[in-house]
Design a protein around this motif. Structure first.
Motif, PDB file in Angstrom:
ATOM      1  N   LEU A 580       0.821  -1.201   0.000  1.00  0.00           N
ATOM      2  CA  LEU A 580       0.000   0.000   0.000  1.00  0.00           C
ATOM      3  C   LEU A 580       0.863   1.261   0.000  1.00  0.00           C
ATOM      4  O   LEU A 580       0.558   2.239  -0.687  1.00  0.00           O
ATOM      5  N   LEU A 584      -0.366   3.188  -3.108  1.00  0.00           N
ATOM      6  CA  LEU A 584      -1.564   3.937  -2.755  1.00  0.00           C
ATOM      7  C   LEU A 584      -1.492   5.394  -3.193  1.00  0.00           C
ATOM      8  O   LEU A 584      -2.501   5.975  -3.626  1.00  0.00           O
ATOM      9  N   PHE A 589      -7.355   3.468   0.995  1.00  0.00           N
ATOM     10  CA  PHE A 589      -7.773   2.067   0.976  1.00  0.00           C
ATOM     11  C   PHE A 589      -8.921   1.918   1.959  1.00  0.00           C
ATOM     12  O   PHE A 589      -9.181   2.791   2.793  1.00  0.00           O
TER      13      PHE A 589
END
Length: 983
Positions: A580, A584, A589
């Motif tokens: 992540l 990201l 998320f």
């Protein structure tokens, strides 16, 4: 009648005895005077050091992160597979309190005072409000020490403050050193101060004695500096967050102040009004000192998503929980792997009523010795503490009409569970326990004077004995009722299993508590009994044993309860976090099925749509609208259940780029059933079985149907390796087996979505466990099904310690929208957002807007916790949309000029941007234009001035003193002189 010095009040009955040590020496043997305070201090030190334990020397962390790593993604890490937490009631401490504190501490160490946390639940106030206790003086260790080490030091400081405040207050009430210290120990080890450890709540409650000490200073001295002391104590509570504790304290202390003033001033209303004015000034000062956080807090909470907090008169603790007063584990433990788990409907943190067997005996002794208690304490003090204790007991455990009346008052009782008032009840009981010890220690002097003084009138003795019988009878009756309800609860919990496990455990734990109770009663009787020289030695033993009993039983309570987790469990980074962090970017998320659903990832500065926090009302409505309503509460923000909402269009507009699920969760997509089953087979430990994947590629999961319901050992795992026709590895997953259910699917997610459509795939399954895995079979081999892709906007991008789904239709968190859609109605607006008909170029506004129609390039140039700066190159007009819940407390500028924040997509904001290249800056600022900060600064200066002025006045008075006696007639200080010292 000539009273002994122990019972003779000083000249001013409401000032402390100027020579309490001398009084103590006349009320007990001199050896006891020297020994008992030292023993109590050792008991306090033993309770603190042994109770907290190894975290104080760096061998563990005083945080319940062992529970954290038992959940995904940590539970898939082999080194954490065998971790079994002993207390799973501490969720909020590691999933909200600690992550937010870590974010603030990390930012502070980098020179940033973070008022906003953008990483949890879309974004919430952080340092701007007292919700996380970041301004509490007891939180300071987090800002100077390693974060894994700080929690233990914080708890040690809590105990010191709680004991120190009790000591100061009880000494003001004319109690001796040992009883005053013991009162602190009883309070620090009482139920609320133990079970809420790790939350900000105990950092608030630790200052309850300090507030009462300040109130007593006002009663006795009526000085401005005493009001300043009250302001500081109250400010420490407010900065700690959890306003219910402060509210219960102020309400109780307010009644105490009124009672003491009326009793002390004897109808001198001006003097009483002056005392009330000083106290009111102290309260106002405390509020003003904390205005820097209170003003933003009031502004935020007025728009926060809060529901389900209303209280009714039947929302109180049951009588059954009273058995934990002397037997903390009578109704089960916090350990889900233990013999008996807590089984009352109200959880242990809210129900636990521990005080201790020895402390209970001292409390009842104080109440039973009414005449002596009233004589020993300042006016009306004994009456207040007995009455206040009884009142809170009725409200907390009785409920009914008294609680209904209290709940008719605004805010405090109507919005907060009354069981949390155990913070004040624990303080009141601790005061009475200290009084009980004081009265028992004074018994010797009373007996010595009895021979020289006339006997108490017969009627008085009769009433005294009747009162004693009434008190002990009431306690016995309450014990019987509590035992009855507890046995009923144990019976109901045992009935489904047709066993007596809980009843047997209840009997055993109560038996231990009863033995300690009898031992404490024997000690109290020994202190009461007046014998010869042998009696004196017995009194010493009894007096020394009482604090040992208090500390010893308290340790048996806190040692199994307080966390001592391995340092390796303190917010470790997994491969899921790294994925992540790499992919990201500025988007979000969402924690889905049993993975990353809390606020833990704040500590890693990963933006989450989910979390554990109070959130803005509109954000709560938006994230809740596509969700299973059972998975959303005022402070627990979750998305759906079983991944049912992972494809929601609302999440697209919330910029949820990834959804994270436990490997044990169901996998969304197109089911591909296994071949028709013809029987059962067992996947033997260590043996590999290769089967074709139904439908070939691409694929998101392979599926087995298990035939046995069982909980597998933490280290039991299943491995799946997907290969293509050429034998090349396409995907690999190694997951815990966990819990299986008969005739239910066992999903093994595999990241094989990049495989060409229709490509033939095989999966090799290997069980790594002590026993084989029984599954349904087809043709004598394991029947393997699969989950294929679907047109749902998802892609299983990564499988490691968690399954991470990329949401391919998610919009950027900071984006351009050229087409406004106006919808002023809230319900229709939410329906529109969830319909899936909006395009990425559209933004939903609530008021008429300019036509827009342009396009733009958007680039985030800088971003911090409290600000975002964006460069926009627009070709025509339109809107810059920021998908953060920043409608309140935030401002925006375009090229340095103020800009209007428009409410967009229900929960977010947009700014109208004209053609050209522009710099937009979004900044969080304290609601109220910084007024709270200026008020706090003014209060700091005023209180500092009060203390400085008081110190100067004291110095002048000391410097102006003259000899008390002079041989020169008429000289200063001589008899008849008008220039007397202190005049």
């Amino acid at each position: 009648m000539v009273l002994p010095r122990a019972l003779t009040p000083p000249a001013d009955p409401d000032l402390p005895d100027p020579t309490p040590p001398a009084r103590a020496r006349t009320s007990a043997p001199r050896r006891l005077d020297r020994i008992l305070p030292a023993v109590v201090l050792l008991a306090i030190a033993g309770f603190a050091l042994l109770g907290i334990g190894s975290p104080l020397i760096g061998q563990a962390t005083f945080a319940a992160t062992d529970e954290m790593v038992s959940a995904a993604p940590y539970s898939e890490v082999p080194e954490f597979a065998e971790v079994r937490p002993t207390n799973n009631y501490l969720d909020d401490t590691w999933d909200s309190a600690l992550p937010n504190t870590i974010v603030f501490a990390d930012q502070l160490k980098n020179g940033n005072l973070a008022a906003w946390n953008p990483y949890t639940a879309g974004g919430v106030p952080l340092g701007a409000t007292p919700n996380y206790g970041l301004g509490s003086p007891l939180t300071l260790p987090f800002y100077t020490l390693p974060e894994w080490f700080a929690p233990g030091i914080v708890k040690l400081l809590e105990i010191i403050v709680a004991v120190g405040g009790m000591y100061l207050f009880l000494r003001r009430l004319r109690l001796g050193t040992a009883p005053a210290l013991l009162g602190g120990l009883v309070f620090a080890s009482s139920a609320f101060m133990v079970v809420w450890t790790g939350w900000p709540q105990t950092r608030v409650a630790a200052f309850i004695p300090a507030v009462f000490w300040a109130v007593e200073l006002i009663v006795q001295h009526r000085r401005l500096r005493d009001a300043a002391v009250l302001a500081l104590a109250l400010a420490a509570m407010i900065f700690g967050g959890f306003p219910a504790v402060t509210g219960y304290t102020v309400a109780t202390a307010g009644v105490y102040l009124l009672v003491r003033l009326l009793a002390t001033d004897g109808g001198r209303w001006r003097r009483s009004v002056g005392g009330l004015a000083l106290a009111a000034g102290g309260v106002l000062g405390g509020v003003l000192l904390t205005a820097v956080q209170l003003v933003p807090w009031v502004a935020f909470m007025s728009t926060a998503f809060v529901e389900g907090r209303g209280q009714t008169s039947d929302a109180h603790l049951s009588m059954a929980s009273l058995v934990t007063t002397i037997a903390p584990w009578a109704l089960g433990s916090t350990n889900p792997y233990g013999k008996v788990y807590w089984y009352l409907p109200v959880n242990l943190v809210e129900s636990m009523s521990y005080l201790g067997a020895a402390a209970l005996v001292l409390v009842v002794s104080a109440v039973a010795m009414a005449r002596r208690g009233r004589a020993a304490l300042p006016r009306a003090t004994w009456v207040f503490f007995v009455a206040a204790t009884f009142t809170w007991l009725v409200l907390i455990y009785g409920g009914g009409f008294p609680l209904k009346v209290a709940q008719s008052l605004p805010y405090l009782f109507s919005d907060n569970f009354v069981g949390r008032a155990r913070c004040v009840l624990g303080f009141l009981l601790a005061v009475l326990a200290a009084v009980g010890l004081e009265l028992l220690l004074r018994r010797r002097a009373e007996a010595r004077e009895a021979g020289a003084a006339p006997a108490t009138a017969g009627a008085g003795r009769l009433w005294g004995r009747a009162w004693v019988a009434l008190v002990w009878g009431a306690v016995a009756l309450a014990g019987v009722l509590a035992l009855r309800d507890a046995r009923r609860a144990a019976f109901l919990a045992d009935r489904p299993t047709a066993s007596s496990l809980r009843r047997d455990s209840l009997t055993l734990e109560l038996g231990i508590g009863a033995v300690l109770l009898l031992l404490a009663l024997a000690c109290a009787a020994a202190l009461w009994w007046q014998g010869g020289r042998a009696g004196g030695r017995l009194r010493i033993v009894a007096a020394v044993l009482l604090p040992v009993l208090v500390a010893g039983q308290a340790l048996s309570f806190v040692v199994p309860y307080w966390p001592r987790a391995d340092r390796a469990t303190f917010f470790p980074t997994t491969d899921a976090h790294e994925y992540l962090r790499t992919h990201l970017g500025p988007d979000r998320f969402a924690g889905m099925y049993q993975a990353m659903t809390r606020s833990v990832e704040s500590a890693f500065e990963l933006r989450a749509a989910t979390g554990h926090a109070f959130v803005d009302r509109r954000y709560g409505e938006l994230i809740r609208s596509p969700s299973d309503r059972a998975n959303f509460a005022s402070t627990h923000v979750a998305v759906g259940g079983g991944l049912t909402a992972i494809g929601s269009p609302a999440l697209d507009r919330m910029s949820v780029r990834y959804g994270v699920s436990s490997l044990a969760g169901p996998v969304p997509g197109t089911p591909r059933p296994a071949p028709t089953t013809t029987g059962l087979t067992t996947l033997a430990p260590g043996a590999s079985v290769t089967r074709p994947v139904p439908g070939g590629g691409p694929v998101r999961a392979v599926v087995l149907n298990t035939v046995e319901s069982r909980q597998w050992a933490p280290g039991d795992r299943i491995e799946a390796v997907v290969t293509d026709d050429a034998g090349r590895e396409v995907a690999r997953t190694d997951r815990r087996i966990g819990r299986t259910a008969a005739n239910q699917p066992l999903y093994v997610p595999v990241a094989a979505e990049d495989v060409a459509a229709g490509a033939r795939l095989s999966v090799t399954l290997t069980v790594r466990a002590g026993e084989g895995l029984a599954v349904q079979a087809a043709g004598g081999a394991a029947a393997v099904g699969a989950v294929g892709t679907a047109d749902d906007g998802l892609k299983l991008a990564y499988v490691g310690t968690a399954a991470i789904f990329e949401r391919t239709r998610a919009l950027s968190r900071v984006r351009w929208a050229g087409t406004p859609v106006v919808e002023p109605d809230s319900a229709r607006r939410l329906d529109l957002i969830n319909s899936g008909t909006l395009t990425g170029d559209q933004v939903v506004l609530e008021q008429p807007a300019s036509a827009g129609g342009g396009t733009a390039d958007v680039r985030i140039t800088s971003e911090g916790t409290d600000s975002t700066e964006v460069e926009v190159t627009a070709r025509g007009s339109g809107y810059l949309v920021v998908a953060d819940p920043i409608q309140s407390g935030w401002t925006a500028t375009i090229d340095g000029a103020p800009a209007t924040l428009l409410k967009a997509d229900h929960a977010f904001v947009a700014v109208a941007v004209p053609d050209g290249t522009h710099t937009l800056r979004f900044q969080y600022s304290s609601p109220g234009g910084g007024a709270g900060g200026w008020l706090s600064l003014a209060a700091v200066l005023a209180i500092a001035g009060v203390f400085v002025a008081g110190a100067v006045r004291d110095r002048r008075r000391r410097g102006g003193r003259r000899p008390l006696v002079s041989s020169v007639p008429g000289a200063p200080g001589a008899p008849g002189s008008t220039d007397q010292p202190g005049s």
